[in-house]
Design a protein around this motif. Structure first.
Motif, PDB file in Angstrom:
ATOM      1  N   GLN A 159      29.707  43.898  23.613  1.00  0.00           N
ATOM      2  CA  GLN A 159      30.422  43.425  24.785  1.00  0.00           C
ATOM      3  C   GLN A 159      30.973  42.028  24.520  1.00  0.00           C
ATOM      4  O   GLN A 159      30.271  41.178  23.967  1.00  0.00           O
ATOM      5  N   VAL A 160      32.222  41.822  24.904  1.00  0.00           N
ATOM      6  CA  VAL A 160      32.853  40.518  24.820  1.00  0.00           C
ATOM      7  C   VAL A 160      32.775  39.871  26.195  1.00  0.00           C
ATOM      8  O   VAL A 160      33.199  40.458  27.192  1.00  0.00           O
ATOM      9  N   GLN A 161      32.233  38.674  26.236  1.00  0.00           N
ATOM     10  CA  GLN A 161      32.119  37.952  27.486  1.00  0.00           C
ATOM     11  C   GLN A 161      33.069  36.766  27.492  1.00  0.00           C
ATOM     12  O   GLN A 161      33.231  36.083  26.481  1.00  0.00           O
ATOM     13  N   LEU A 162      33.703  36.529  28.632  1.00  0.00           N
ATOM     14  CA  LEU A 162      34.650  35.442  28.777  1.00  0.00           C
ATOM     15  C   LEU A 162      34.340  34.658  30.043  1.00  0.00           C
ATOM     16  O   LEU A 162      34.076  35.249  31.094  1.00  0.00           O
ATOM     17  N   VAL A 163      34.391  33.339  29.937  1.00  0.00           N
ATOM     18  CA  VAL A 163      34.102  32.475  31.066  1.00  0.00           C
ATOM     19  C   VAL A 163      35.191  31.421  31.183  1.00  0.00           C
ATOM     20  O   VAL A 163      35.359  30.600  30.282  1.00  0.00           O
ATOM     21  N   GLU A 164      35.915  31.441  32.304  1.00  0.00           N
ATOM     22  CA  GLU A 164      36.993  30.477  32.539  1.00  0.00           C
ATOM     23  C   GLU A 164      36.461  29.215  33.211  1.00  0.00           C
ATOM     24  O   GLU A 164      35.463  29.252  33.927  1.00  0.00           O
ATOM     25  N   SER A 165      37.184  28.125  32.997  1.00  0.00           N
ATOM     26  CA  SER A 165      36.879  26.874  33.667  1.00  0.00           C
ATOM     27  C   SER A 165      38.135  26.003  33.675  1.00  0.00           C
ATOM     28  O   SER A 165      39.089  26.277  32.960  1.00  0.00           O
ATOM     29  N   GLY A 166      38.123  24.966  34.489  1.00  0.00           N
ATOM     30  CA  GLY A 166      39.222  24.017  34.507  1.00  0.00           C
ATOM     31  C   GLY A 166      40.165  24.120  35.689  1.00  0.00           C
ATOM     32  O   GLY A 166      41.079  23.300  35.821  1.00  0.00           O
ATOM     33  N   GLY A 167      39.973  25.109  36.542  1.00  0.00           N
ATOM     34  CA  GLY A 167      40.830  25.242  37.707  1.00  0.00           C
ATOM     35  C   GLY A 167      40.593  24.127  38.702  1.00  0.00           C
ATOM     36  O   GLY A 167      39.603  23.398  38.629  1.00  0.00           O
ATOM     37  N   GLY A 168      41.515  24.004  39.647  1.00  0.00           N
ATOM     38  CA  GLY A 168      41.385  22.967  40.655  1.00  0.00           C
ATOM     39  C   GLY A 168      42.646  22.797  41.460  1.00  0.00           C
ATOM     40  O   GLY A 168      43.555  23.626  41.411  1.00  0.00           O
ATOM     41  N   LEU A 169      42.700  21.703  42.199  1.00  0.00           N
ATOM     42  CA  LEU A 169      43.843  21.366  43.038  1.00  0.00           C
ATOM     43  C   LEU A 169      44.670  20.285  42.367  1.00  0.00           C
ATOM     44  O   LEU A 169      44.130  19.259  41.926  1.00  0.00           O
ATOM     45  N   VAL A 170      45.973  20.508  42.295  1.00  0.00           N
ATOM     46  CA  VAL A 170      46.866  19.548  41.663  1.00  0.00           C
ATOM     47  C   VAL A 170      48.190  19.512  42.423  1.00  0.00           C
ATOM     48  O   VAL A 170      48.600  20.509  43.022  1.00  0.00           O
ATOM     49  N   GLN A 171      48.842  18.367  42.424  1.00  0.00           N
ATOM     50  CA  GLN A 171      50.139  18.241  43.071  1.00  0.00           C
ATOM     51  C   GLN A 171      51.245  18.802  42.192  1.00  0.00           C
ATOM     52  O   GLN A 171      51.126  18.844  40.969  1.00  0.00           O
ATOM     53  N   ALA A 172      52.315  19.251  42.831  1.00  0.00           N
ATOM     54  CA  ALA A 172      53.466  19.749  42.092  1.00  0.00           C
ATOM     55  C   ALA A 172      53.939  18.707  41.087  1.00  0.00           C
ATOM     56  O   ALA A 172      54.012  17.521  41.400  1.00  0.00           O
ATOM     57  N   GLY A 173      54.240  19.180  39.888  1.00  0.00           N
ATOM     58  CA  GLY A 173      54.647  18.287  38.821  1.00  0.00           C
ATOM     59  C   GLY A 173      53.501  17.821  37.954  1.00  0.00           C
ATOM     60  O   GLY A 173      53.730  17.243  36.889  1.00  0.00           O
ATOM     61  N   GLY A 174      52.289  18.081  38.388  1.00  0.00           N
ATOM     62  CA  GLY A 174      51.116  17.672  37.642  1.00  0.00           C
ATOM     63  C   GLY A 174      50.742  18.657  36.557  1.00  0.00           C
ATOM     64  O   GLY A 174      51.426  19.659  36.332  1.00  0.00           O
ATOM     65  N   SER A 175      49.629  18.371  35.894  1.00  0.00           N
ATOM     66  CA  SER A 175      49.172  19.187  34.781  1.00  0.00           C
ATOM     67  C   SER A 175      47.712  19.581  34.957  1.00  0.00           C
ATOM     68  O   SER A 175      46.942  18.906  35.643  1.00  0.00           O
ATOM     69  N   LEU A 176      47.355  20.667  34.304  1.00  0.00           N
ATOM     70  CA  LEU A 176      45.995  21.166  34.340  1.00  0.00           C
ATOM     71  C   LEU A 176      45.753  21.952  33.056  1.00  0.00           C
ATOM     72  O   LEU A 176      46.665  22.613  32.555  1.00  0.00           O
ATOM     73  N   ARG A 177      44.544  21.882  32.531  1.00  0.00           N
ATOM     74  CA  ARG A 177      44.197  22.668  31.352  1.00  0.00           C
ATOM     75  C   ARG A 177      43.043  23.593  31.663  1.00  0.00           C
ATOM     76  O   ARG A 177      41.959  23.145  32.064  1.00  0.00           O
ATOM     77  N   LEU A 178      43.271  24.876  31.469  1.00  0.00           N
ATOM     78  CA  LEU A 178      42.236  25.879  31.655  1.00  0.00           C
ATOM     79  C   LEU A 178      41.587  26.207  30.324  1.00  0.00           C
ATOM     80  O   LEU A 178      42.240  26.206  29.287  1.00  0.00           O
ATOM     81  N   SER A 179      40.295  26.489  30.358  1.00  0.00           N
ATOM     82  CA  SER A 179      39.557  26.868  29.167  1.00  0.00           C
ATOM     83  C   SER A 179      38.898  28.221  29.382  1.00  0.00           C
ATOM     84  O   SER A 179      38.520  28.563  30.501  1.00  0.00           O
ATOM     85  N   CYS A 180      38.761  28.968  28.306  1.00  0.00           N
ATOM     86  CA  CYS A 180      38.080  30.254  28.355  1.00  0.00           C
ATOM     87  C   CYS A 180      37.184  30.366  27.136  1.00  0.00           C
ATOM     88  O   CYS A 180      37.678  30.450  26.009  1.00  0.00           O
ATOM     89  N   ALA A 181      35.886  30.372  27.362  1.00  0.00           N
ATOM     90  CA  ALA A 181      34.922  30.536  26.286  1.00  0.00           C
ATOM     91  C   ALA A 181      34.706  32.017  26.016  1.00  0.00           C
ATOM     92  O   ALA A 181      34.387  32.776  26.930  1.00  0.00           O
ATOM     93  N   VAL A 182      34.907  32.418  24.768  1.00  0.00           N
ATOM     94  CA  VAL A 182      34.791  33.812  24.361  1.00  0.00           C
ATOM     95  C   VAL A 182      33.530  33.990  23.532  1.00  0.00           C
ATOM     96  O   VAL A 182      33.279  33.224  22.609  1.00  0.00           O
ATOM     97  N   SER A 183      32.753  35.022  23.838  1.00  0.00           N
ATOM     98  CA  SER A 183      31.456  35.198  23.198  1.00  0.00           C
ATOM     99  C   SER A 183      31.541  35.546  21.724  1.00  0.00           C
ATOM    100  O   SER A 183      30.671  35.172  20.946  1.00  0.00           O
ATOM    101  N   GLN A 184      32.595  36.267  21.312  1.00  0.00           N
ATOM    102  CA  GLN A 184      32.710  36.682  19.928  1.00  0.00           C
ATOM    103  C   GLN A 184      34.147  37.026  19.560  1.00  0.00           C
ATOM    104  O   GLN A 184      34.938  37.441  20.405  1.00  0.00           O
ATOM    105  N   ARG A 185      34.442  36.865  18.282  1.00  0.00           N
ATOM    106  CA  ARG A 185      35.752  37.206  17.738  1.00  0.00           C
ATOM    107  C   ARG A 185      35.595  38.493  16.936  1.00  0.00           C
ATOM    108  O   ARG A 185      35.069  38.476  15.825  1.00  0.00           O
TER     109      ARG A 185
END
Length: 123
Positions: A1-27
């Motif tokens: 089984q491949v497990q994935l966990v996202e993080s980094g979401g949130g509230l941001v104003q238009a024009g701003g930036s955000l970086r999302l991350s996804c940790a993957v259990s295996q390649r």
């Protein structure tokens, strides 16, 4: 089984930036491609971007091309989605997913999914 966990979401104003991350259990053969999808209330799940762990190739939806960048850190088994110049229409729950196919944009071809992270862009 491949497990994935996202993080980094949130509230941001238009024009701003955000970086999302996804940790993957295996390649493995089950994670040849790592994709980002999003789903807004009342809308169907929408393809955003995908990257190949085989050769690093990428493909983007037209709506985010030039604003979003997908990348991986192989040492950390992590995929990122750098989102710049965010717009209110980018508001959605963002999911990362793994596929045995290469650079597919079809949700049906992704076998493993994370739980999602909320991104809200205010005007």
């Amino acid at each position: 089984q491949v497990q994935l966990v996202e993080s980094g979401g949130g509230l941001v104003q238009a024009g701003g930036s955000l970086r999302l991350s996804c940790a993957v259990s295996q390649r493995t053969d089950s994670s040849r491609s790592l994709g980002w999808f999003r789903q807004a209330p009342g809308k169907e799940r929408e393809f955003v971007a995908v990257i190949s762990w085989i050769d690093g190739g990428t493909y983007y939806a037209d709506s985010v091309k030039g604003r979003f960048t997908i990348s991986t850190d192989n040492a950390k088994n992590t995929v990122y989605l750098q989102m710049n110049n965010l717009k209110p229409e980018d508001t959605a729950v963002y999911f990362c997913a793994a596929s045995s196919m290469v650079l597919t944009n079809s949700p049906r071809q992704y076998n493993y999914w994370g739980q999602g992270t909320q991104v809200t862009v205010s005007s």
